[in-house]
Motif scaffolding. Structure first.
Motif, PDB file in Angstrom:
ATOM      1  N   VAL A 147     -14.602  -4.996   7.229  1.00 34.31           N
ATOM      2  CA  VAL A 147     -14.258  -4.416   5.996  1.00 34.31           C
ATOM      3  C   VAL A 147     -12.705  -4.652   5.808  1.00 34.31           C
ATOM      4  O   VAL A 147     -12.010  -4.427   6.760  1.00 34.31           O
ATOM      5  N   SER A 148     -12.150  -4.718   4.456  1.00 32.91           N
ATOM      6  CA  SER A 148     -10.911  -5.012   4.177  1.00 32.91           C
ATOM      7  C   SER A 148      -9.956  -3.691   4.522  1.00 32.91           C
ATOM      8  O   SER A 148     -10.175  -2.511   4.617  1.00 32.91           O
ATOM      9  N   ILE A 149      -8.677  -4.043   4.709  1.00 37.37           N
ATOM     10  CA  ILE A 149      -7.561  -2.907   5.137  1.00 37.37           C
ATOM     11  C   ILE A 149      -7.438  -2.023   3.903  1.00 37.37           C
ATOM     12  O   ILE A 149      -6.929  -2.641   2.727  1.00 37.37           O
ATOM     13  N   PRO A 150      -7.255  -0.970   3.748  1.00 36.78           N
ATOM     14  CA  PRO A 150      -6.908  -0.116   2.749  1.00 36.78           C
ATOM     15  C   PRO A 150      -5.529  -0.195   2.646  1.00 36.78           C
ATOM     16  O   PRO A 150      -4.705  -0.576   3.423  1.00 36.78           O
ATOM     17  N   ASP A 151      -4.855   0.035   1.333  1.00 41.97           N
ATOM     18  CA  ASP A 151      -3.508  -0.261   0.902  1.00 41.97           C
ATOM     19  C   ASP A 151      -2.801   1.303   0.844  1.00 41.97           C
ATOM     20  O   ASP A 151      -3.076   1.720  -0.329  1.00 41.97           O
ATOM     21  N   TYR A 152      -2.027   1.654   2.094  1.00 44.88           N
ATOM     22  CA  TYR A 152      -1.572   2.977   1.954  1.00 44.88           C
ATOM     23  C   TYR A 152      -0.103   2.857   1.030  1.00 44.88           C
ATOM     24  O   TYR A 152       0.572   4.102   0.907  1.00 44.88           O
ATOM     25  N   PRO A 156       1.296   9.336  -1.453  1.00 44.89           N
ATOM     26  CA  PRO A 156       2.623   9.763  -1.240  1.00 44.89           C
ATOM     27  C   PRO A 156       3.369   9.227  -0.593  1.00 44.89           C
ATOM     28  O   PRO A 156       4.759   9.054  -0.388  1.00 44.89           O
ATOM     29  N   PHE A 157       2.919   8.843   0.856  1.00 39.27           N
ATOM     30  CA  PHE A 157       3.457   8.240   1.916  1.00 39.27           C
ATOM     31  C   PHE A 157       4.189   6.849   1.611  1.00 39.27           C
ATOM     32  O   PHE A 157       5.246   6.649   2.022  1.00 39.27           O
ATOM     33  N   ASN A 161       5.368   1.348  -2.566  1.00 38.05           N
ATOM     34  CA  ASN A 161       5.962   0.158  -1.965  1.00 38.05           C
ATOM     35  C   ASN A 161       5.211  -1.127  -2.246  1.00 38.05           C
ATOM     36  O   ASN A 161       4.354  -1.513  -1.696  1.00 38.05           O
ATOM     37  N   ALA A 162       5.714  -2.119  -3.024  1.00 31.34           N
ATOM     38  CA  ALA A 162       5.154  -3.425  -3.305  1.00 31.34           C
ATOM     39  C   ALA A 162       5.327  -4.135  -1.985  1.00 31.34           C
ATOM     40  O   ALA A 162       4.124  -5.098  -2.025  1.00 31.34           O
ATOM     41  N   THR A 163       6.217  -4.200  -1.074  1.00 30.59           N
ATOM     42  CA  THR A 163       6.189  -4.765  -0.058  1.00 30.59           C
ATOM     43  C   THR A 163       4.959  -4.684   0.835  1.00 30.59           C
ATOM     44  O   THR A 163       4.123  -5.604   1.507  1.00 30.59           O
ATOM     45  N   ILE A 164       4.452  -3.273   0.811  1.00 30.26           N
ATOM     46  CA  ILE A 164       3.341  -3.036   1.700  1.00 30.26           C
ATOM     47  C   ILE A 164       1.915  -3.822   1.227  1.00 30.26           C
ATOM     48  O   ILE A 164       1.440  -4.145   1.855  1.00 30.26           O
ATOM     49  N   SER A 165       1.979  -3.496  -0.273  1.00 28.10           N
ATOM     50  CA  SER A 165       0.738  -4.280  -0.826  1.00 28.10           C
ATOM     51  C   SER A 165       0.710  -5.705  -0.559  1.00 28.10           C
ATOM     52  O   SER A 165      -0.405  -6.064  -0.278  1.00 28.10           O
ATOM     53  N   THR A 166       1.767  -6.104  -0.795  1.00 26.17           N
ATOM     54  CA  THR A 166       1.963  -7.720  -0.752  1.00 26.17           C
ATOM     55  C   THR A 166       1.425  -8.204   0.923  1.00 26.17           C
ATOM     56  O   THR A 166       0.607  -8.951   1.225  1.00 26.17           O
ATOM     57  N   GLN A 167       1.971  -7.359   2.113  1.00 26.74           N
ATOM     58  CA  GLN A 167       1.453  -7.700   3.225  1.00 26.74           C
ATOM     59  C   GLN A 167       0.121  -7.375   3.626  1.00 26.74           C
ATOM     60  O   GLN A 167      -0.585  -8.304   4.201  1.00 26.74           O
ATOM     61  N   VAL A 187     -16.552  -6.748   3.302  1.00 30.45           N
ATOM     62  CA  VAL A 187     -16.639  -5.790   2.140  1.00 30.45           C
ATOM     63  C   VAL A 187     -15.169  -5.469   1.870  1.00 30.45           C
ATOM     64  O   VAL A 187     -14.437  -4.942   2.704  1.00 30.45           O
ATOM     65  N   ASN A 188     -14.903  -5.605   0.606  1.00 31.21           N
ATOM     66  CA  ASN A 188     -13.375  -5.442   0.106  1.00 31.21           C
ATOM     67  C   ASN A 188     -13.492  -4.044  -0.507  1.00 31.21           C
ATOM     68  O   ASN A 188     -14.158  -3.588  -1.373  1.00 31.21           O
ATOM     69  N   ILE A 189     -12.701  -3.044   0.167  1.00 26.42           N
ATOM     70  CA  ILE A 189     -12.626  -1.568  -0.299  1.00 26.42           C
ATOM     71  C   ILE A 189     -11.074  -1.316  -0.804  1.00 26.42           C
ATOM     72  O   ILE A 189     -10.708  -0.148  -1.180  1.00 26.42           O
ATOM     73  N   THR A 190     -10.309  -2.353  -0.563  1.00 21.62           N
ATOM     74  CA  THR A 190      -8.863  -2.083  -0.831  1.00 21.62           C
ATOM     75  C   THR A 190      -8.597  -1.884  -2.375  1.00 21.62           C
ATOM     76  O   THR A 190      -7.739  -0.652  -2.495  1.00 21.62           O
ATOM     77  N   ASP A 191      -9.207  -2.265  -3.261  1.00 19.03           N
ATOM     78  CA  ASP A 191      -8.865  -1.670  -4.688  1.00 19.03           C
ATOM     79  C   ASP A 191      -9.235  -0.269  -4.754  1.00 19.03           C
ATOM     80  O   ASP A 191      -8.817   0.365  -5.693  1.00 19.03           O
ATOM     81  N   ILE A 192     -10.062   0.364  -4.199  1.00 21.49           N
ATOM     82  CA  ILE A 192     -10.425   1.776  -4.122  1.00 21.49           C
ATOM     83  C   ILE A 192      -9.241   2.604  -3.785  1.00 21.49           C
ATOM     84  O   ILE A 192      -8.874   3.534  -4.362  1.00 21.49           O
ATOM     85  N   THR A 193      -8.766   2.141  -2.800  1.00 23.45           N
ATOM     86  CA  THR A 193      -7.286   2.872  -2.039  1.00 23.45           C
ATOM     87  C   THR A 193      -6.270   2.807  -3.230  1.00 23.45           C
ATOM     88  O   THR A 193      -5.275   3.627  -3.274  1.00 23.45           O
ATOM     89  N   ARG A 194      -6.266   1.666  -3.894  1.00 23.34           N
ATOM     90  CA  ARG A 194      -5.210   1.470  -4.905  1.00 23.34           C
ATOM     91  C   ARG A 194      -5.303   2.250  -6.237  1.00 23.34           C
ATOM     92  O   ARG A 194      -4.593   2.185  -7.082  1.00 23.34           O
ATOM     93  N   GLN A 195      -6.211   3.243  -5.914  1.00 31.69           N
ATOM     94  CA  GLN A 195      -6.286   4.063  -7.428  1.00 31.69           C
ATOM     95  C   GLN A 195      -5.661   5.520  -6.911  1.00 31.69           C
ATOM     96  O   GLN A 195      -5.851   6.565  -7.336  1.00 31.69           O
ATOM     97  N   GLY A 196      -5.343   5.511  -5.510  1.00 28.08           N
ATOM     98  CA  GLY A 196      -4.802   6.676  -4.820  1.00 28.08           C
ATOM     99  C   GLY A 196      -3.627   7.469  -5.479  1.00 28.08           C
ATOM    100  O   GLY A 196      -3.801   8.738  -5.350  1.00 28.08           O
ATOM    101  N   ILE A 197      -2.807   6.764  -6.355  1.00 26.54           N
ATOM    102  CA  ILE A 197      -1.802   7.641  -6.807  1.00 26.54           C
ATOM    103  C   ILE A 197      -2.284   8.146  -8.178  1.00 26.54           C
ATOM    104  O   ILE A 197      -2.184   9.270  -8.826  1.00 26.54           O
ATOM    105  N   ALA A 198      -3.092   7.315  -9.112  1.00 21.42           N
ATOM    106  CA  ALA A 198      -3.495   7.799 -10.128  1.00 21.42           C
ATOM    107  C   ALA A 198      -4.747   8.835 -10.024  1.00 21.42           C
ATOM    108  O   ALA A 198      -5.121   9.854 -10.809  1.00 21.42           O
ATOM    109  N   GLN A 199      -5.363   8.872  -8.754  1.00 18.14           N
ATOM    110  CA  GLN A 199      -6.509   9.836  -8.303  1.00 18.14           C
ATOM    111  C   GLN A 199      -6.053  10.271  -7.004  1.00 18.14           C
ATOM    112  O   GLN A 199      -6.633   9.923  -6.000  1.00 18.14           O
ATOM    113  N   PRO A 200      -5.488  11.421  -7.171  1.00 13.95           N
ATOM    114  CA  PRO A 200      -4.753  11.939  -5.736  1.00 13.95           C
ATOM    115  C   PRO A 200      -6.197  12.483  -4.833  1.00 13.95           C
ATOM    116  O   PRO A 200      -5.919  12.613  -3.553  1.00 13.95           O
ATOM    117  N   ASN A 201      -7.152  12.675  -5.600  1.00 16.31           N
ATOM    118  CA  ASN A 201      -8.343  13.088  -4.630  1.00 16.31           C
ATOM    119  C   ASN A 201      -8.891  12.306  -3.787  1.00 16.31           C
ATOM    120  O   ASN A 201      -9.595  12.521  -3.037  1.00 16.31           O
TER     121      ASN A 201
END
Length: 232
Positions: A147-152, A156-157, A161-167, A187-201
């Motif tokens: 499973v792919s790594i989520p993008d934190y 809010p934490f 930070n664009a550098t985090i996403s690039t890495q 299985v790629n799930i990273t894009d799900i976590t990249r909705q975290g700011i727009a969807q805080p839930n």
């Protein structure tokens, strides 16, 4: 003579019916045991969500819906918040789980990035860890799901930070390419976590990790692959 033939036919018929009933009874009462091993870090142990909210347990629940009530599903989780690949490898060696798991999931790497470990270490250890996962999965690579790594960064934490996403992209690209080259399910799930700011839930109450809802979306993508592995 006709009387004897009737008796013989009756006996044969009785035996056939008896065998059919026994076969049906065996079919009804038969059960199977499925063993699932989840390997990872905070994203697998489910930091800041309830025990049944973390994705391996949600996955277990969904799979059990496709099983009979007599079937047994065993889940073993080897994961801890803060673990790098090195830590996970060491924990597996210490706990020494059996090599008879029907399904193994692997989600690891974010702490290599977060702790600024050399990327070359990940390049070395990720293939080693996948080999260990395959060994635990009865030596069958088709039983392993990476499973792919989520993008934190999208929390809010992470604060965008664009550098985090690039890495994170670099880590995931390496893992996905390795899996493609070696015919291992990714299985790629990273894009799900990249909705975290727009969807805080989609973010847990700690402002960093995925929420129960986010994990349910992970499971939506993992479940079809898992069912395929398990022949369901």
């Amino acid at each position: 003579m006709k009387h004897l033939l009737k008796i013989s036919f009756f006996i044969l018929f009785t035996l056939l019916v008896s065998c059919s009933v026994n076969d049906t009874a065996q079919t009804v009462t038969s059960s199977k045991t499925i063993k699932y091993l989840a390997l990872g870090d905070s994203y697998t142990i489910g930091q800041s969500v309830c025990e049944t909210c973390r994705f391996p347990i949600q996955l277990q629940t969904q799979i059990k819906n496709s099983l009979t009530t007599k079937d047994i599903f065993i889940t073993n989780i080897i994961a801890q918040t803060g673990w790098t690949i090195t830590n996970l490898k060491s924990a597996i060696a210490t706990q020494n789980p059996t090599n008879d798991y029907d399904l193994v999931t692997l989600l690891i790497g974010v702490n290599n990035q977060y702790q600024n470990k050399p990327f070359s270490l990940y390049e070395q250890e990720f293939p080693e860890l996948v080999t260990i996962a395959i060994e635990k999965a009865k030596g069958i690579k088709e039983n392993v799901i990476v499973v792919s790594i989520p993008d934190y960064a999208y929390t809010p934490f992470g604060n965008g930070n664009a550098t985090i996403s690039t890495q994170i992209d670099n880590y995931n690209a390496f893992a996905e390419n390795y899996c493609i080259e070696n015919n291992i399910t990714f299985v790629n799930i990273t894009d799900i976590t990249r909705q975290g700011i727009a969807q805080p839930n989609l973010v847990a109450s700690d402002g960093l990790h995925p929420s129960e809802l986010a994990y349910s979306k992970f499971v939506e993508r993992i479940l079809p692959k898992a069912k395929l592995v398990l022949g369901l």
